[in-house]
Enzyme design. Sequence first.
Site, PDB file in Angstrom:
ATOM      1  N   ASP A  31      14.193  28.450  27.955  1.00 21.10           N
ATOM      2  CA  ASP A  31      13.624  28.247  29.284  1.00 21.10           C
ATOM      3  C   ASP A  31      14.875  28.781  30.339  1.00 21.10           C
ATOM      4  O   ASP A  31      16.159  28.603  30.148  1.00 21.10           O
ATOM      5  CB  ASP A  31      13.512  26.795  29.527  1.00 21.10           C
TER       6      ASP A  31
ATOM      7  N   ASP B 200      16.041  33.958  31.209  1.00 23.09           N
ATOM      8  CA  ASP B 200      14.847  34.118  32.209  1.00 23.09           C
ATOM      9  C   ASP B 200      14.156  35.379  31.699  1.00 23.09           C
ATOM     10  O   ASP B 200      14.373  36.549  31.355  1.00 23.09           O
ATOM     11  CB  ASP B 200      15.648  34.992  33.596  1.00 23.09           C
ATOM     12  N   VAL B 201      12.658  35.160  31.420  1.00 22.32           N
ATOM     13  CA  VAL B 201      11.805  35.927  30.664  1.00 22.32           C
ATOM     14  C   VAL B 201      11.510  37.501  31.410  1.00 22.32           C
ATOM     15  O   VAL B 201      10.952  38.271  30.813  1.00 22.32           O
ATOM     16  CB  VAL B 201      10.590  35.351  30.318  1.00 22.32           C
TER      17      VAL B 201
ATOM     18  N   TYR C 158      -1.130  36.042  41.073  1.00 20.52           N
ATOM     19  CA  TYR C 158      -1.255  35.123  39.792  1.00 20.52           C
ATOM     20  C   TYR C 158      -2.452  35.997  38.958  1.00 20.52           C
ATOM     21  O   TYR C 158      -2.412  36.023  37.700  1.00 20.52           O
ATOM     22  CB  TYR C 158      -1.268  33.973  40.191  1.00 20.52           C
TER      23      TYR C 158
ATOM     24  N   LYS D  94      -2.095  37.382  35.077  1.00 20.95           N
ATOM     25  CA  LYS D  94      -2.588  36.701  33.900  1.00 20.95           C
ATOM     26  C   LYS D  94      -3.679  37.625  33.428  1.00 20.95           C
ATOM     27  O   LYS D  94      -4.131  37.467  32.194  1.00 20.95           O
ATOM     28  CB  LYS D  94      -3.150  35.385  34.371  1.00 20.95           C
TER      29      LYS D  94
ATOM     30  N   THR E 121       0.367  19.141  34.744  1.00 22.88           N
ATOM     31  CA  THR E 121       1.943  19.361  34.500  1.00 22.88           C
ATOM     32  C   THR E 121       2.458  19.372  35.920  1.00 22.88           C
ATOM     33  O   THR E 121       2.105  19.586  37.008  1.00 22.88           O
ATOM     34  CB  THR E 121       1.868  20.897  33.916  1.00 22.88           C
TER      35      THR E 121
HETATM   36  N1  LIG Z   1      -0.900  23.797  34.736  1.00 28.36           N
HETATM   37  C1  LIG Z   1      -2.001  24.282  34.716  1.00 28.36           C
HETATM   38  O1  LIG Z   1      -3.037  23.616  35.316  1.00 28.36           O
HETATM   39  C2  LIG Z   1      -1.932  25.745  34.027  1.00 28.36           C
HETATM   40  C3  LIG Z   1      -3.161  26.466  34.338  1.00 28.36           C
HETATM   41  C4  LIG Z   1      -3.165  27.784  33.655  1.00 28.36           C
HETATM   42  C5  LIG Z   1      -2.149  28.356  33.322  1.00 28.36           C
HETATM   43  N2  LIG Z   1      -1.111  27.849  33.221  1.00 28.36           N
HETATM   44  C6  LIG Z   1       0.123  28.391  32.823  1.00 28.36           C
HETATM   45  O2  LIG Z   1       0.883  27.761  31.657  1.00 28.36           O
HETATM   46  C7  LIG Z   1       2.114  28.135  31.726  1.00 28.36           C
HETATM   47  C8  LIG Z   1       2.904  26.831  31.669  1.00 28.36           C
HETATM   48  O3  LIG Z   1       2.708  26.264  32.956  1.00 28.36           O
HETATM   49  P1  LIG Z   1       2.989  24.757  33.199  1.00 28.36           P
HETATM   50  O4  LIG Z   1       1.719  24.423  34.043  1.00 28.36           O
HETATM   51  O5  LIG Z   1       3.365  24.024  31.929  1.00 28.36           O
HETATM   52  O6  LIG Z   1       4.294  24.765  34.207  1.00 28.36           O
HETATM   53  P2  LIG Z   1       5.720  24.050  34.464  1.00 28.36           P
HETATM   54  O7  LIG Z   1       6.267  24.691  35.520  1.00 28.36           O
HETATM   55  O8  LIG Z   1       5.530  22.659  34.040  1.00 28.36           O
HETATM   56  O9  LIG Z   1       6.428  24.619  33.207  1.00 28.36           O
HETATM   57  C9  LIG Z   1       6.958  26.112  33.069  1.00 28.36           C
HETATM   58  C10 LIG Z   1       8.316  26.413  32.589  1.00 28.36           C
HETATM   59  O10 LIG Z   1       8.626  27.725  32.569  1.00 28.36           O
HETATM   60  C11 LIG Z   1       9.912  27.700  32.922  1.00 28.36           C
HETATM   61  N3  LIG Z   1      10.261  29.206  33.554  1.00 28.36           N
HETATM   62  C12 LIG Z   1       9.817  29.683  34.584  1.00 28.36           C
HETATM   63  N4  LIG Z   1      10.084  30.596  35.024  1.00 28.36           N
HETATM   64  C13 LIG Z   1      10.779  31.066  33.897  1.00 28.36           C
HETATM   65  C14 LIG Z   1      11.366  32.134  33.602  1.00 28.36           C
HETATM   66  N5  LIG Z   1      11.664  33.319  34.382  1.00 28.36           N
HETATM   67  N6  LIG Z   1      12.101  32.301  32.388  1.00 28.36           N
HETATM   68  C15 LIG Z   1      11.919  31.316  31.677  1.00 28.36           C
HETATM   69  N7  LIG Z   1      11.481  30.263  32.004  1.00 28.36           N
HETATM   70  C16 LIG Z   1      10.817  30.053  33.082  1.00 28.36           C
HETATM   71  C17 LIG Z   1      10.103  26.575  34.103  1.00 28.36           C
HETATM   72  O11 LIG Z   1      11.530  26.453  34.025  1.00 28.36           O
HETATM   73  C18 LIG Z   1       9.367  25.548  33.136  1.00 28.36           C
HETATM   74  O12 LIG Z   1      10.072  24.811  32.406  1.00 28.36           O
HETATM   75  C19 LIG Z   1       2.214  29.068  32.881  1.00 28.36           C
HETATM   76  O13 LIG Z   1       2.453  30.363  32.187  1.00 28.36           O
HETATM   77  C20 LIG Z   1       1.257  28.815  33.752  1.00 28.36           C
HETATM   78  O14 LIG Z   1       0.865  29.962  34.369  1.00 28.36           O
HETATM   79  C21 LIG Z   1      -1.005  26.588  33.660  1.00 28.36           C
END
Ligand SMILES: NC(=O)c1ccc[n+]([C@@H]2O[C@H](COP(=O)([O-])OP(=O)(O)OC[C@H]3O[C@@H](n4cnc5c(N)ncnc54)[C@H](O)[C@@H]3O)[C@@H](O)[C@H]2O)c1
Length: 261
Positions: free
Chosen positions: A42, A64-65, A157, A161, A192
């Site tokens: 992370d 950082d990915v 976004y 995706k 989240t």
């Molecule tokens: N929560 C939703 O409703 C939802 C819906 C559809 C898709 N998603 C996708 O699910 C995934 C997780 O989302 P979430 O809701 O758990 O978010 P979140 O913000 O709770 O967690 C995301 C994590 O990714 C880390 N992160 C962010 N940028 C980064 C980077 N450049 N390098 C490494 N780590 C990084 C953050 O520090 C965090 O810990 C994401 O890809 C998001 O697009 C989430």
Amino acid sequence: MTNIKPMEMSGKRAIVTGGASGIGFATARLLTSLGARVVLADLDEDGAEAACDRIGAVAAVTGDVSIDADCAAIAERAEQQLGAIDILIHAAGIGDEKAPAETLDILAWQRVMDVDMRGTFSINRACAARMLPHGSGAIVNVSSICGLNAFPGRSAYGAAKAAVNHLTKTLACEWGPRGLRVTAIAPAYTRTPMVADLIERDVFDPADIIARTPVGRLAEPDEMAKAAVFLASDWASYITGTTINVDGGWAAFGAAGAVAQ
Ligand SMILES: NC(=O)c1ccc[n+]([C@@H]2O[C@H](COP(=O)([O-])OP(=O)(O)OC[C@H]3O[C@@H](n4cnc5c(N)ncnc54)[C@H](O)[C@@H]3O)[C@@H](O)[C@H]2O)c1
């Protein structure tokens, strides 16, 4: 008939990106509870360390990915810690500012593309380079319902995706003959920190989401984790190159207005 065994995760070696929070954290927690050995990766160093301690993961790696060298370092460190990599769950990602396409800040567009699209490619191939020589493994990317249908104001976004869905197909076809499966889940709105932030910034109103969701509620992170772990498991041995909606029926619903009559 084939002798079907219970789903087995014991001893599997997994990297979970985005493991400090939300869907990544829930998936890492489920994997460790099923006996997998997990490395969390992370951007949030403190968050990843705290998550690691909380769930008994093997290690936390900061990176950082969107940076290729960080992806290579994450894969290398994880392999050192685990011995080998069987599973990558790629849940690191960022949301976006809701803004009209004609005025959207191009730097904001680029950051979403760098993290959500390029980051997926970079971490997939950095891990695959270490998984392919073993002739088996599974990658699960975390996409979004925004990659399937258009959400006005969320052009970056959605495009990122949609690219994740397509990369999932292409990489599955490239790596399938060498034993590596690549799949994705497409979550709908999940409770989240990312979603809490979007609600706070008025990107959407949860009541509107609930009204057009057939199951009538937002998702919980554990519901995403269960789908991701299934796809990563041997129970999904013939599933590759596909994105599975985990969306409470969101994508199935096509009528005007709310679901309830
Ligand atoms: N929560 C939703 O409703 C939802 C819906 C559809 C898709 N998603 C996708 O699910 C995934 C997780 O989302 P979430 O809701 O758990 O978010 P979140 O913000 O709770 O967690 C995301 C994590 O990714 C880390 N992160 C962010 N940028 C980064 C980077 N450049 N390098 C490494 N780590 C990084 C953050 O520090 C965090 O810990 C994401 O890809 C998001 O697009 C989430």
